[in-house]
Design an enzyme around this catalytic site. Structure first.
Site, PDB file in Angstrom:
ATOM      1  N   GLU A   1       0.830  -1.219   0.000  1.00 48.10           N
ATOM      2  CA  GLU A   1       0.000   0.000   0.000  1.00 48.10           C
ATOM      3  C   GLU A   1       0.853   1.254   0.000  1.00 48.10           C
ATOM      4  O   GLU A   1       0.610   2.196   0.765  1.00 48.10           O
ATOM      5  CB  GLU A   1      -0.941  -0.003   1.206  1.00 48.10           C
ATOM      6  CG  GLU A   1      -1.879  -1.182   1.211  1.00 48.10           C
ATOM      7  CD  GLU A   1      -2.951  -1.107   2.298  1.00 48.10           C
ATOM      8  OE1 GLU A   1      -2.880  -0.222   3.164  1.00 48.10           O
ATOM      9  OE2 GLU A   1      -3.860  -1.958   2.270  1.00 48.10           O
TER      10      GLU A   1
ATOM     11  N   GLU B   1      -4.408  -8.953   0.937  1.00 45.58           N
ATOM     12  CA  GLU B   1      -5.089  -8.772   2.225  1.00 45.58           C
ATOM     13  C   GLU B   1      -6.578  -8.894   1.964  1.00 45.58           C
ATOM     14  O   GLU B   1      -7.108  -8.229   1.059  1.00 45.58           O
ATOM     15  CB  GLU B   1      -4.787  -7.399   2.845  1.00 45.58           C
ATOM     16  CG  GLU B   1      -3.415  -7.339   3.464  1.00 45.58           C
ATOM     17  CD  GLU B   1      -3.067  -5.981   4.063  1.00 45.58           C
ATOM     18  OE1 GLU B   1      -3.957  -5.327   4.643  1.00 45.58           O
ATOM     19  OE2 GLU B   1      -1.897  -5.604   3.937  1.00 45.58           O
TER      20      GLU B   1
HETATM   21  C1  GAL Z   1      -4.058  -2.598   5.528  1.00 46.98           C
HETATM   22  C2  GAL Z   1      -2.566  -2.537   5.749  1.00 46.98           C
HETATM   23  C3  GAL Z   1      -2.160  -3.424   6.893  1.00 46.98           C
HETATM   24  C4  GAL Z   1      -3.035  -3.171   8.055  1.00 46.98           C
HETATM   25  C5  GAL Z   1      -4.441  -3.476   7.686  1.00 46.98           C
HETATM   26  C6  GAL Z   1      -5.380  -3.289   8.872  1.00 46.98           C
HETATM   27  O1  GAL Z   1      -4.499  -1.504   4.822  1.00 46.98           O
HETATM   28  O2  GAL Z   1      -1.860  -2.954   4.620  1.00 46.98           O
HETATM   29  O3  GAL Z   1      -0.835  -3.177   7.241  1.00 46.98           O
HETATM   30  O4  GAL Z   1      -2.897  -1.845   8.425  1.00 46.98           O
HETATM   31  O5  GAL Z   1      -4.823  -2.595   6.656  1.00 46.98           O
HETATM   32  O6  GAL Z   1      -6.634  -3.757   8.552  1.00 46.98           O
END
Ligand code: GAL
Length: 920
Positions: free
Chosen positions: A527, A609
């Site tokens: 990100e 993610e």
């Molecule tokens: C994402 C990020 C992660 C963590 C996660 C929390 O956007 O890449 O490091 O912050 O959200 O839900």
């Protein structure tokens, strides 16, 4: 020996720009010292012929540690000037847009010019750095051998200086875990360098130091490394005094607001002394690739990088034998193949590479269980100089083929392996960032039980031992480098050093990790703010991808994207499309899988993610909405007063989704190769949505390692062959009699019938894109819930949940009843508060007292409550919803029977026996 196929012409060349030894900061000084210390003939031909030409010595034991600088510290001790901190920015949404960096000119003396040359071996895109003459700091008390550090704390490594707290219960510190990880720390140790080491090369190998390390030996600044997650080496040879006193002093300077999670602080991974002959295999100098793999045969190519640190050219010869390894990593039997002898003349103070190859018949392939086995091999290379053995070097590897197929996903050895992955941060809960093999192995065991086959190392290179574990256990791994590039996410994060260090850091990770069969994908970022900067960001991505390809052409690259869309320039630069949350859709944005699929029909797409669902184990809140996913809001999934999130597993971060909704998105896009859930375990820091807490709510498993209900959603999906059924919530609700109390059942079955005290609540079939059975209008009455399930019309699994009586006794269970007496091995003891019949009292919060007898110690305790500020070292702790954890180790070298006692007022206590053995 099966076959030694070919003998390519040997290439002898000083390595490409920037990697030659001549450019390493200390080399000239060092050559001079060697000449001074040895008779001329010996310096020209420094060959030792002992049987252990290379030693790798653990130096984790017996350090002295203190926080802060001495009173006589000059301002020059700063690595570089840093921007001034403005008001805390803690608690920003994780997907907040990163910002432009503030760039400062040094304007005052700093250590940076002395530190930068440490990375010279990893520079190809720019000229190497030259160490300035002289020392930046002279006479500083902490650098002196005679300084009395007996008042400093005695510590063994790995050591995390922040994990003992105290928790910062007030103020904006939630993001970094409310533990004091920032600040300056010093470590000192006298090294044992006997007179017989004269003429050897001596390196300090650091597996990770948090952060901005500067290393002094005998008052000389040897070098250092700013990024806390990488492994690195400094060459101590010019400064060692064989047979004399060798005072090592390491200063760390961990900035505040440098992370979005808990980084830990200190020498939190292992340190080693590596002793070699001047002619030796260089750092991470063995590379194995297997360009052709089938069940019948595999080609094994080996490249060895030989350093000649002597002042004369060195004729060298390498021979390599290949052995199979057993599950524990020990060699089995005789060599299975050999690589014929390779020769080269390595110029003085330079490098050469030797390349060889062989073919192995009927290789035992490496692949993820349960359908494949993680078999491994080791290449043992013997290097001779003038006929004498000067080095012996092991390169461990696995033989597997991995194909990325845009329609089918990831194909390992011809079999499609759906990515059933989780993201994990590096902390180990109550143990903090200090790496411990058993704690990491336990995490992997719990994940395996859930059906996980892949791990994303978010967002930084892991401890080397963790990759040894993933190799051994057969997990697929995304090895990730950066959470930020030039743009900043927090005021003092990696963006400050990205311009100077991105190349060295990335090449270091790639070289360290490229032989691990578990690593299947390189991630150059997470990100990053450069998603938003169009061509400018794309240029950075291109450079990083280029570096990855130069160091390892066998694995694709990715960068995790939560914002970049299919028609933007960034996604085109990487080999694989890795989406954070975008697949299912972020906030009001619709799911992006189809758009990426249309734009990149030749690239594999997966979720790097997914979910970011939130919950506190065992905390069920009412009323329960009939939806399948929603953000946590006061009274809807979350209680700001208790800072707990409902365990019905229907709630998520504002940009995320419940597991159920993310499953549905994946199932509607069959080309998607799988997912990496955010997150496998709860971790310290980033306690969205309650920044006044200590640890995250996003784990499928809590900080103590206890599964939340979500665990069963993933298990049912990832292990569809496992007959299982899981009921939520618990059924002990004094005061809720007569009230609507929804009952959800998670199962790998397709039909289920629920009974409350024997009365059917109806039989339900799971519709497409539904992942749980719901009876949302059950009226609570104490007694028994029972569920019966069917799959394909046949009875599949059943489960019960009974109303528990008053807490009456404690029950303790060790995950391992025997541990090694090495001071590192651990037993994790789960303590349950139970009623008189042994049923867990699901709301129990009794105060527990832990005591220990025999040759053991309580390392830490926890209960998985994200709001608990009890120090992890405390031997007293409340149970959280019926459970608590104690982590026990044996005192090094002491064997025998350890007894862990747990007591609570008014309850019958428990005693858990653990054996400490010399070997296990
Ligand atoms: C994402 C990020 C992660 C963590 C996660 C929390 O956007 O890449 O490091 O912050 O959200 O839900």
């Amino acid at each position: 020996m099966r076959a030694a196929l070919w003998n390519r012409p040997v290439t002898t060349k000083p390595d490409g720009m920037g990697s030659g030894l001549l450019r390493r900061g200390a080399v000239w000084v060092r050559a001079v010292l060697l000449l001074a210390a040895l008779p001329l003939g010996a310096a020209a031909q420094p060959v030792r012929s002992d049987t252990a030409p290379r030693e790798r010595i653990s130096i984790d034991a017996g350090w002295r540690f203190t926080k802060g600088d001495p009173a006589d510290a000059p301002a020059v001790l700063l690595y570089d000037v840093r921007p001034e901190l403005k008001a805390g920015e803690d608690g920003k949404a994780a997907d907040a847009r990163p910002q432009d960096a503030e760039r400062l000119a040094a304007g005052r003396p700093v250590l940076k010019p002395w530190i930068l040359p440490t990375g010279n071996d990893f520079l190809r895109n720019r000229a190497p750095y030259v160490r300035p003459a002289g020392e930046p700091v002279e006479g500083l008390s902490y650098l002196q051998a005679g300084f009395d550090d007996s008042g400093w704390r005695k510590v063994d490594l790995p050591h995390d200086w922040a994990i003992e707290g105290p928790f910062l219960t007030e103020g904006p510190y939630g993001g970094m875990g409310r533990l004091p990880s920032w600040g300056i720390g010093w470590y000192r140790k006298k090294l044992d360098i006997p007179a017989s080491d004269r003429g050897r090369s001596i390196f300090l190998d650091v597996d990770g130091a948090m952060s901005y390390a500067a290393v002094w030996l005998n008052g000389h600044l040897v070098g250092g490394w700013p990024y806390g997650y990488n492994g690195w080496r400094v060459d101590l040879t010019p400064y060692v005094v064989p047979g004399g006193v060798n005072q090592l002093a390491i200063r760390l300077d961990n900035p505040p607001e440098s992370a979005r999670w808990y980084p830990g602080g200190g020498l939190y991974r292992s340190l080693w002394l590596t002793k070699t002959n001047p002619v030796h295999v260089g750092q991470w100098g063995g590379v194995v690739t297997t360009p052709q793999v089938s069940q019948q045969s595999a080609t094994i190519d080996l490249t060895l990088s030989i350093d000649n640190e002597s002042v004369a050219p060195a004729p060298v010869e390498a021979t390599t034998a290949i052995y199979a390894l057993d599950a524990a990593g020990n060699r089995i039997g005789r060599a299975v193949a050999a690589i014929a002898s390779q020769r080269a003349l390595v110029p003085a103070r330079s490098k050469a590479t030797l390349k060889g190859s062989t073919t192995l018949a009927n290789p035992r392939l490496w692949g993820p269980p349960p359908t494949q086995q993680p078999n491994r091999y080791v290449a043992v290379s013997t290097i001779r100089q003038g006929g004498k053995v000067v080095d012996r070097f092991e390169t461990r590897f696995g033989i597997r083929s991995i194909r990325f197929d845009p329609d089918k996903g990831v194909i390992v050895n011809g079999e499609r392996i759906p990515l059933r992955g989780v993201n994990n941060h590096h902390d180990l809960g109550a143990l903090g960032a200090a790496f411990n093999v058993r704690a990491a192995e336990r995490q992997l065991e719990i994940l395996r039980e859930m059906g996980t086959n892949a791990i994303r190392m978010s967002h930084n290179p892991p401890a080397p031992e963790l990759l040894e574990l993933t190799d051994r256990m057969g997990f697929l791994v995304i090895d990730e480098m950066f959470d930020s590039w030039k743009q900043k996410k927090t005021a003092l994060d990696f963006h400050l050093i990205f311009p100077d260090w991105h190349e060295q850091d990335l090449r270091a990770m790639l070289r360290r990790d490229r032989n691990h069969p578990s690593v299947f994908l390189w991630s150059i970022g997470n990100e990053v703010g450069e998603q938003y900067t169009g061509e400018e960001g794309t240029a950075v991505a291109r450079e990083l991808v280029g570096i990855a390809r130069e160091e390892d052409a066998t694995r694709p690259t990715m960068t995790a994207m939560n914002w970049a869309k299919a028609d933007m320039p960034l996604p085109a630069t990487v080999d694989v499309i890795a989406l954070n949350y975008q697949g299912a859709g972020i906030r009001s944005l619709p799911g992006q899988f189809p758009a990426f699929r249309a734009r990149f029909p030749d690239k594999v797409i997966f979720s790097s993610e997914s979910a970011s669902a939130l919950s506190s184990r065992g905390e069920y809140q009412f009323p329960v909405p009939g939806t399948i996913s929603g953000p946590v809001r006061p009274g809807v999934g979350g209680d700001p007063a208790t800072r707990q999130v409902s365990a019905y597993e229907l709630f998520a971060s504002d940009f995320g989704t419940s597991a159920d909704r993310s499953f549905a998105a994946d199932d509607q896009a069959p080309y998607v190769a799988g997912e990496f859930v955010w997150s496998g375990f709860d971790y310290l820091g980033e306690p969205t949505p309650y920044y006044a807490a200590r640890s995250s709510y996003s784990g499928i498993i809590d900080l103590a390692g206890f599964p939340k209900d979500r665990f069963y959603l993933y298990q049912a999906r990832w292990r569809p062959e496992l007959p299982m059924a899981h009921i939520l919530p618990h059924w002990t609700w004094p005061g809720r009699e007569g009230q609507v109390t929804p009952v959800h059942v998670i199962s790998s079955a397709d039909e289920a019938e629920l009974f409350v005290n024997g009365k059917s609540q109806g039989r339900k079939k799971r519709a497409p894109f539904e992942y749980r059975f719901r009876w949302d209008y059950v009226t609570y009455e104490p007694g028994e819930l029972r569920v019966v399930t069917w799959k394909n019309g046949k009875e599949w699994a059943a489960a019960e949940m009974k109303t528990a009586g008053a807490a009456a006794r404690l029950d303790g269970k060790a995950d391992r009843a025997t541990i090694r007496a090495d001071g590192r091995d651990l037993s994790f003891v789960t303590v349950r508060v139970a009623d008189k019949d042994g049923l867990t009292a699901p709301r129990a919060g009794n105060r527990l007292r832990f005591t220990i007898e025999g040759p053991g110690e309580i390392v830490a305790t926890d209960n998985g409550d994200p709001t608990s500020f009890e120090p992890f070292q405390s031997h007293e702790r409340n149970a959280f919803n019926g459970l608590a954890l104690a982590i026990v180790r044996a005192r090094p070298g002491e064997t025998g029977r350890i007894l862990l006692h747990v007591a609570a007022e008014g309850l019958e206590g428990a005693t858990v026996p653990i054996r400490s053995e010399a070997r296990k």
